[in-house]
Motif scaffolding. Structure first.
Motif, short mmCIF file in Angstrom:
data_model
loop_
_atom_site.label_atom_id
_atom_site.label_comp_id
_atom_site.label_asym_id
_atom_site.label_seq_id
_atom_site.Cartn_x
_atom_site.Cartn_y
_atom_site.Cartn_z
N PRO A 69 0.82 -1.23 0.00
CA PRO A 69 0.00 0.00 0.00
C PRO A 69 0.85 1.27 0.00
N SER A 70 0.30 2.30 -0.62
CA SER A 70 0.98 3.60 -0.64
C SER A 70 0.91 4.26 0.73
N ASP B 285 -1.97 5.65 5.69
CA ASP B 285 -2.44 6.75 6.53
C ASP B 285 -3.96 6.69 6.69
N ASP B 286 -4.67 6.46 5.59
CA ASP B 286 -6.14 6.35 5.65
C ASP B 286 -6.57 5.20 6.55
N ARG C 258 -6.06 6.21 10.15
CA ARG C 258 -7.03 7.25 10.53
C ARG C 258 -8.38 6.63 10.85
N GLN C 259 -8.77 5.64 10.06
CA GLN C 259 -10.04 4.96 10.31
C GLN C 259 -10.00 4.24 11.66
N LEU C 260 -8.88 3.62 11.97
CA LEU C 260 -8.76 2.93 13.26
C LEU C 260 -8.81 3.89 14.42
N GLY C 261 -8.22 5.07 14.25
CA GLY C 261 -8.14 6.03 15.34
C GLY C 261 -9.29 7.03 15.34
N GLY C 262 -10.26 6.85 14.49
CA GLY C 262 -11.39 7.76 14.46
C GLY C 262 -11.03 9.12 13.88
N GLY C 263 -9.98 9.17 13.05
CA GLY C 263 -9.59 10.41 12.41
C GLY C 263 -8.65 11.25 13.24
N GLN C 264 -8.25 10.78 14.43
CA GLN C 264 -7.34 11.54 15.27
C GLN C 264 -5.90 11.24 14.89
N ARG C 265 -5.03 12.19 15.08
CA ARG C 265 -3.59 11.97 14.84
C ARG C 265 -2.83 12.15 16.10
#
Length: 62
Positions: free
Chosen positions: A45-46, A51-52, A55-62
């Motif tokens: 994967p790129s 990153d996407d 993000r899905q796993l973390g609910g969009g949080q960084r």
């Protein structure tokens, strides 16, 4: 004492690696481009896809 430059692969594979090394591929592209080409060929994967995913796993949080 074993040669520190030896690679634990079959002799035929070592010959192929030596020939590959002598091709001077870095004259054609950067190391980064060459590594990314190999990752693309493997289907890895790129950066954006990874990153996407996280993000899905973390609910969009960084």
């Amino acid at each position: 004492m074993p040669n520190q430059r030896s690679i634990p692969v079959h002799e035929e594979t070592a010959t192929r690696l030596k020939a590959f090394k002598r091709m001077n591929l870095l004259d054609q592209k950067t190391y980064d481009e060459a590594v990314n080409d190999l990752l693309d060929q493997y289907g890895f994967p790129s950066h954006d896809e990874i990153d996407d995913f996280y993000r899905q796993l973390g609910g969009g949080q960084r």
